[in-house]
Scaffold this motif. Sequence first.
Motif, PDB file in Angstrom:
ATOM      1  N   ARG A 188      -9.689   6.107  -0.671  1.00 42.29           N
ATOM      2  CA  ARG A 188      -8.621   6.978  -0.615  1.00 42.29           C
ATOM      3  C   ARG A 188      -7.473   7.229  -1.686  1.00 42.29           C
ATOM      4  O   ARG A 188      -6.970   8.072  -1.858  1.00 42.29           O
ATOM      5  CB  ARG A 188      -7.963   6.761   0.673  1.00 42.29           C
ATOM      6  CG  ARG A 188      -8.670   7.571   1.873  1.00 42.29           C
ATOM      7  CD  ARG A 188      -8.738   8.826   1.808  1.00 42.29           C
ATOM      8  NE  ARG A 188      -9.564   9.523   2.960  1.00 42.29           N
ATOM      9  CZ  ARG A 188      -9.719  10.885   3.054  1.00 42.29           C
ATOM     10  NH1 ARG A 188      -9.038  11.725   2.044  1.00 42.29           N
ATOM     11  NH2 ARG A 188     -10.402  11.321   4.112  1.00 42.29           N
ATOM     12  N   SER A 189      -7.332   5.971  -2.321  1.00 41.03           N
ATOM     13  CA  SER A 189      -6.384   6.179  -3.305  1.00 41.03           C
ATOM     14  C   SER A 189      -6.682   4.839  -4.376  1.00 41.03           C
ATOM     15  O   SER A 189      -7.773   4.156  -3.970  1.00 41.03           O
ATOM     16  CB  SER A 189      -4.898   5.704  -2.723  1.00 41.03           C
ATOM     17  OG  SER A 189      -4.790   4.129  -2.406  1.00 41.03           O
ATOM     18  N   ALA A 190      -5.963   4.781  -5.423  1.00 43.97           N
ATOM     19  CA  ALA A 190      -6.232   3.689  -6.421  1.00 43.97           C
ATOM     20  C   ALA A 190      -6.305   2.425  -5.850  1.00 43.97           C
ATOM     21  O   ALA A 190      -6.930   1.377  -6.279  1.00 43.97           O
ATOM     22  CB  ALA A 190      -5.299   3.920  -7.760  1.00 43.97           C
ATOM     23  N   LYS A 191      -5.461   1.992  -4.868  1.00 44.05           N
ATOM     24  CA  LYS A 191      -5.318   0.895  -4.252  1.00 44.05           C
ATOM     25  C   LYS A 191      -6.294   0.680  -3.072  1.00 44.05           C
ATOM     26  O   LYS A 191      -6.696  -0.598  -2.781  1.00 44.05           O
ATOM     27  CB  LYS A 191      -3.820   0.914  -3.411  1.00 44.05           C
ATOM     28  CG  LYS A 191      -2.723   0.700  -4.611  1.00 44.05           C
ATOM     29  CD  LYS A 191      -1.373   0.627  -3.843  1.00 44.05           C
ATOM     30  CE  LYS A 191      -0.119   0.158  -5.063  1.00 44.05           C
ATOM     31  NZ  LYS A 191       0.778  -0.060  -4.177  1.00 44.05           N
ATOM     32  N   PHE A 211      -8.095   1.770   0.918  1.00 42.70           N
ATOM     33  CA  PHE A 211      -8.125   2.786   1.916  1.00 42.70           C
ATOM     34  C   PHE A 211      -7.573   2.086   3.460  1.00 42.70           C
ATOM     35  O   PHE A 211      -7.238   0.826   3.312  1.00 42.70           O
ATOM     36  CB  PHE A 211      -9.530   2.973   2.364  1.00 42.70           C
ATOM     37  CG  PHE A 211     -10.359   1.665   2.657  1.00 42.70           C
ATOM     38  CD1 PHE A 211     -10.951   1.733   4.272  1.00 42.70           C
ATOM     39  CD2 PHE A 211     -10.516   0.554   2.035  1.00 42.70           C
ATOM     40  CE1 PHE A 211     -11.718   0.786   4.660  1.00 42.70           C
ATOM     41  CE2 PHE A 211     -11.478  -0.437   2.504  1.00 42.70           C
ATOM     42  CZ  PHE A 211     -12.011  -0.590   3.825  1.00 42.70           C
ATOM     43  N   ASP A 245      -7.657  -5.979  -4.444  1.00 44.95           N
ATOM     44  CA  ASP A 245      -6.777  -5.372  -5.644  1.00 44.95           C
ATOM     45  C   ASP A 245      -6.306  -6.593  -6.376  1.00 44.95           C
ATOM     46  O   ASP A 245      -6.261  -6.733  -7.479  1.00 44.95           O
ATOM     47  CB  ASP A 245      -5.566  -4.481  -4.897  1.00 44.95           C
ATOM     48  CG  ASP A 245      -4.393  -4.247  -6.073  1.00 44.95           C
ATOM     49  OD1 ASP A 245      -4.885  -3.146  -6.818  1.00 44.95           O
ATOM     50  OD2 ASP A 245      -3.630  -4.881  -6.442  1.00 44.95           O
ATOM     51  N   SER A 285      -8.339  -4.064   1.241  1.00 42.45           N
ATOM     52  CA  SER A 285      -7.659  -3.253  -0.030  1.00 42.45           C
ATOM     53  C   SER A 285      -6.970  -4.306  -0.620  1.00 42.45           C
ATOM     54  O   SER A 285      -7.275  -4.406  -1.915  1.00 42.45           O
ATOM     55  CB  SER A 285      -7.097  -2.094   0.135  1.00 42.45           C
ATOM     56  OG  SER A 285      -8.021  -1.018   1.032  1.00 42.45           O
ATOM     57  N   ASP A 295     -13.562   5.866   6.426  1.00 44.22           N
ATOM     58  CA  ASP A 295     -13.556   6.106   4.958  1.00 44.22           C
ATOM     59  C   ASP A 295     -14.229   5.169   4.243  1.00 44.22           C
ATOM     60  O   ASP A 295     -14.838   5.579   3.204  1.00 44.22           O
ATOM     61  CB  ASP A 295     -12.189   6.545   4.509  1.00 44.22           C
ATOM     62  CG  ASP A 295     -11.422   7.466   4.963  1.00 44.22           C
ATOM     63  OD1 ASP A 295     -12.011   8.644   5.598  1.00 44.22           O
ATOM     64  OD2 ASP A 295     -10.108   7.669   4.906  1.00 44.22           O
ATOM     65  N   PRO A 322     -11.380   2.265  -4.870  1.00 44.07           N
ATOM     66  CA  PRO A 322     -10.453   3.350  -4.893  1.00 44.07           C
ATOM     67  C   PRO A 322     -11.073   4.397  -3.826  1.00 44.07           C
ATOM     68  O   PRO A 322     -11.594   5.632  -4.175  1.00 44.07           O
ATOM     69  CB  PRO A 322     -10.696   3.789  -6.317  1.00 44.07           C
ATOM     70  CG  PRO A 322     -12.135   3.249  -6.622  1.00 44.07           C
ATOM     71  CD  PRO A 322     -12.072   1.926  -5.851  1.00 44.07           C
ATOM     72  N   TYR A 339       0.860  -1.300   0.096  1.00 41.97           N
ATOM     73  CA  TYR A 339      -0.126  -0.047  -0.111  1.00 41.97           C
ATOM     74  C   TYR A 339       0.784   1.223   0.144  1.00 41.97           C
ATOM     75  O   TYR A 339       0.389   2.321  -0.364  1.00 41.97           O
ATOM     76  CB  TYR A 339      -1.043  -0.006   1.138  1.00 41.97           C
ATOM     77  CG  TYR A 339      -2.053   0.941   1.073  1.00 41.97           C
ATOM     78  CD1 TYR A 339      -3.110   0.926   0.322  1.00 41.97           C
ATOM     79  CD2 TYR A 339      -1.990   2.023   2.186  1.00 41.97           C
ATOM     80  CE1 TYR A 339      -4.111   1.899   0.446  1.00 41.97           C
ATOM     81  CE2 TYR A 339      -2.834   3.115   2.030  1.00 41.97           C
ATOM     82  CZ  TYR A 339      -3.940   2.896   1.015  1.00 41.97           C
ATOM     83  OH  TYR A 339      -4.991   3.835   1.144  1.00 41.97           O
ATOM     84  N   GLY A 340       2.066   1.191   0.384  1.00 45.38           N
ATOM     85  CA  GLY A 340       3.021   2.259   0.532  1.00 45.38           C
ATOM     86  C   GLY A 340       2.743   3.041   1.814  1.00 45.38           C
ATOM     87  O   GLY A 340       3.142   4.313   2.126  1.00 45.38           O
ATOM     88  N   TRP A 382     -17.667   5.778   1.846  1.00 42.22           N
ATOM     89  CA  TRP A 382     -17.720   5.511   0.437  1.00 42.22           C
ATOM     90  C   TRP A 382     -18.773   4.794  -0.089  1.00 42.22           C
ATOM     91  O   TRP A 382     -19.378   4.778  -1.057  1.00 42.22           O
ATOM     92  CB  TRP A 382     -16.521   4.997  -0.196  1.00 42.22           C
ATOM     93  CG  TRP A 382     -15.908   4.745  -1.397  1.00 42.22           C
ATOM     94  CD1 TRP A 382     -15.614   5.674  -2.329  1.00 42.22           C
ATOM     95  CD2 TRP A 382     -16.015   3.611  -2.121  1.00 42.22           C
ATOM     96  NE1 TRP A 382     -15.287   5.224  -3.473  1.00 42.22           N
ATOM     97  CE2 TRP A 382     -15.583   3.909  -3.533  1.00 42.22           C
ATOM     98  CE3 TRP A 382     -16.529   2.421  -1.827  1.00 42.22           C
ATOM     99  CZ2 TRP A 382     -15.498   2.832  -4.430  1.00 42.22           C
ATOM    100  CZ3 TRP A 382     -16.546   1.413  -2.892  1.00 42.22           C
ATOM    101  CH2 TRP A 382     -15.993   1.644  -4.235  1.00 42.22           C
TER     102      TRP A 382
END
Length: 202
Positions: free
Chosen positions: A59-62, A64, A50, A46, A69, A57, A33-34, A73
């Motif tokens: 919070r990011s393309a990957k 949450f 993926d 997540s 959040d 998607p 996830y980074g 969503w």
Amino acid sequence: MTTAANLIRFAAGEVGYTESPPGSNGNKYGQWYGMNYVPWCAIFVSYCFDQIDLPLPIRSAKGFAYCPDGVSWFRNRGQWFHDPKAGDVVFFCWRGDGIADHVGIVESVKPDGSIISIEGNTGIGNDANGGEVMRRTRTPGIILGCGRPPYTNPVASQTQVSRPTTPTPTPPHREVVKVPPNYHKDLVERLMGNKSNSSSKK
């Protein structure tokens, strides 16, 4: 294939994975996830989506990393439900305050309304920061609700156990998981990199 059965199969293959070193929140999901060394139950969910080519998607393309959040969503897209089904993203509320504290994937639903879920960062004796991917049995009283992703096919019938047609009575005692009063404030600060690893985690 983006089916609930494929998601469950993939998530089940992760059961038994543990963070390293214990108590560090260090794990392959955070690396992917980074955002490693942070609470990772939502990051685990997540990752699973993926890997079956149905990313969330949020919070990011990957995906949450913060449970509320995910709740917002799914609600905003009309994909929020209170009748869990296999393959749902299930959010748990430990304190009864309407704020999601933890998240997992519904593997199956029992006739009494309880579920078997596959969760990241859980453990026996530490429901929301146990450092392992596990199957857990959860009662209706701590389920805040479920997000239902747009799968291409419904889950196989043998994976889903239908609820009885009559409503399941509310359990007389709510399952309580103790968390500090500043749980969410600390969690957000840690996810933003403003807190040390000694803070409370999910």
